[in-house]
Design a protein around this motif. Structure first.
Motif, PDB file in Angstrom:
ATOM      1  N   GLY A 111      46.383  74.499  37.798  1.00 30.52           N
ATOM      2  CA  GLY A 111      45.096  75.027  37.355  1.00 30.52           C
ATOM      3  C   GLY A 111      44.230  75.599  38.451  1.00 30.52           C
ATOM      4  N   ASP A 112      44.760  75.724  39.656  1.00 33.51           N
ATOM      5  CA  ASP A 112      44.006  76.314  40.767  1.00 33.51           C
ATOM      6  C   ASP A 112      43.851  77.816  40.492  1.00 33.51           C
ATOM      7  OD1 ASP A 112      43.055  77.399  43.132  1.00 33.51           O
ATOM      8  OD2 ASP A 112      44.460  76.319  44.419  1.00 33.51           O
ATOM      9  N   LYS A 113      42.621  78.241  40.239  1.00 29.58           N
ATOM     10  CA  LYS A 113      42.355  79.628  39.852  1.00 29.58           C
ATOM     11  C   LYS A 113      42.723  80.614  40.965  1.00 29.58           C
ATOM     12  CE  LYS A 113      39.097  78.706  36.252  1.00 29.58           C
ATOM     13  NZ  LYS A 113      40.127  78.918  35.250  1.00 29.58           N
ATOM     14  N   ARG A 114      42.457  80.266  42.211  1.00 28.26           N
ATOM     15  CA  ARG A 114      42.785  81.149  43.329  1.00 28.26           C
ATOM     16  C   ARG A 114      44.312  81.326  43.408  1.00 28.26           C
ATOM     17  NH1 ARG A 114      40.188  85.015  45.280  1.00 28.26           N
ATOM     18  NH2 ARG A 114      38.325  83.772  44.975  1.00 28.26           N
ATOM     19  N   GLN A 116      46.410  81.046  40.881  1.00 23.58           N
ATOM     20  CA  GLN A 116      46.805  81.857  39.729  1.00 23.58           C
ATOM     21  C   GLN A 116      46.591  83.340  40.031  1.00 23.58           C
ATOM     22  OE1 GLN A 116      44.283  79.998  36.835  1.00 23.58           O
ATOM     23  NE2 GLN A 116      45.802  78.432  36.302  1.00 23.58           N
ATOM     24  N   TYR A 140      46.351  86.321  35.313  1.00 25.48           N
ATOM     25  CA  TYR A 140      44.977  86.805  35.442  1.00 25.48           C
ATOM     26  C   TYR A 140      44.091  86.232  34.340  1.00 25.48           C
ATOM     27  CZ  TYR A 140      46.695  90.305  38.803  1.00 25.48           C
ATOM     28  OH  TYR A 140      47.253  90.922  39.885  1.00 25.48           O
ATOM     29  N   LEU A 142      44.444  83.369  32.912  1.00 23.26           N
ATOM     30  CA  LEU A 142      44.160  81.978  33.298  1.00 23.26           C
ATOM     31  C   LEU A 142      43.096  81.914  34.393  1.00 23.26           C
ATOM     32  CD1 LEU A 142      47.784  80.518  33.373  1.00 23.26           C
ATOM     33  CD2 LEU A 142      45.996  80.028  31.690  1.00 23.26           C
ATOM     34  N   ALA A 143      43.181  82.835  35.356  1.00 22.61           N
ATOM     35  CA  ALA A 143      42.231  82.823  36.477  1.00 22.61           C
ATOM     36  C   ALA A 143      40.840  83.289  36.057  1.00 22.61           C
ATOM     37  CB  ALA A 143      42.761  83.697  37.613  1.00 22.61           C
ATOM     38  N   ASP A 146      36.690  80.711  32.176  1.00 23.35           N
ATOM     39  CA  ASP A 146      35.764  79.691  32.659  1.00 23.35           C
ATOM     40  C   ASP A 146      36.325  78.331  32.276  1.00 23.35           C
ATOM     41  OD1 ASP A 146      34.045  81.620  33.581  1.00 23.35           O
ATOM     42  OD2 ASP A 146      32.804  81.618  31.779  1.00 23.35           O
ATOM     43  N   GLU A 147      36.162  77.377  33.155  1.00 24.87           N
ATOM     44  CA  GLU A 147      36.730  76.062  32.923  1.00 24.87           C
ATOM     45  C   GLU A 147      35.634  75.017  32.881  1.00 24.87           C
ATOM     46  OE1 GLU A 147      39.367  73.087  35.570  1.00 24.87           O
ATOM     47  OE2 GLU A 147      40.162  75.116  35.389  1.00 24.87           O
ATOM     48  N   LYS A 175      33.522  75.426  36.123  1.00 26.10           N
ATOM     49  CA  LYS A 175      34.124  76.302  37.121  1.00 26.10           C
ATOM     50  C   LYS A 175      34.233  77.695  36.516  1.00 26.10           C
ATOM     51  CE  LYS A 175      37.028  72.692  39.098  1.00 26.10           C
ATOM     52  NZ  LYS A 175      38.412  72.247  39.307  1.00 26.10           N
ATOM     53  N   GLY A 177      35.301  81.630  36.043  1.00 28.95           N
ATOM     54  CA  GLY A 177      36.497  82.407  36.340  1.00 28.95           C
ATOM     55  C   GLY A 177      36.275  83.308  37.542  1.00 28.95           C
TER      56      GLY A 177
END
Length: 194
Positions: A111-114, A116, A140, A142-143, A146-147, A175, A177
């Motif tokens: 789940g690390d957006k960076r 992804q 993209y 997923l990244a 908003d989480e 978090k 996006g």
């Protein structure tokens, strides 16, 4: 009257209804058709056997044991399905891919957006992986998302006449996006439209 109806007060419709509910629950947990077919047949047999064999309090004990066994089976199968050796087409087995790429994939899977975004860029540009715009777009998306972590809390009734409620509560910081991922996602979507 059916064989089941002779040994208990349940009708064929009741057994079918139980089987349908239990198999729907199995379908929620299982993604593989082989496991699904196996679990469905086991559930149906357990329900039929528990209704044929026991009467009175023993029937309840058998039902509880059967449900506990089925729950354990579903948990083992579901956990086995979760332990994937691959994510987005990249093997996570040692020695099958570049260790740095595998670490990036593990972070993206967690789940690390960076991560992804970085993996999506690699798929878009073909850096150490084949060019795959479909996978790049998925990463993209997923990244960009908003989480926020939501926990559902049960609020019991305050009086006998009232009902209890289940309330969503946001826990922790939200978090947002990544803007870079949003721009790249728009660029891919624009390419698809043309």
């Amino acid at each position: 009257m059916s064989e089941i109806g002779q040994h208990s007060s349940m009708t064929d419709g009741d057994v079918y209804g139980k089987r349908r509910i239990l198999t729907e629950r199995a379908d929620m947990f299982l993604g593989y058709s082989i496991y699904r077919a196996l679990v469905k047949s086991i559930i149906f047999r357990f329900v039929i056997i528990s209704e044929k064999v026991a009467k009175g309090p023993a029937r309840l004990l058998i039902r509880q044991a059967v449900l506990q066994l089925m729950t354990a089976m579903l948990a083992v199968i579901a956990l086995g399905a979760c332990a994937s050796n691959e994510y987005m087409g990249i093997s996570l087995k040692p020695g099958r891919a570049d260790p740095q790429l595998q670490e990036l994939v593990r972070r993206a899977q967690a789940g690390d957006k960076r991560a992804q975004l970085e993996l999506g860029i690699r798929y878009e540009e073909g850096d150490a992986v084949p060019v795959d715009l479909r996978r790049a777009r998925k990463l993209y998306v997923l990244a960009v998302a908003d989480e926020k972590r939501v926990v559902w809390v049960y609020s019991p009734p305050t009086t006998r006449a009232s009902k209890g409620y289940v309330i969503p509560v946001v826990v922790g910081l939200e978090k947002p996006g990544l803007k870079d991922a949003r721009e790249r996602l728009q660029a891919i979507d624009n390419r698809r439209v043309r």
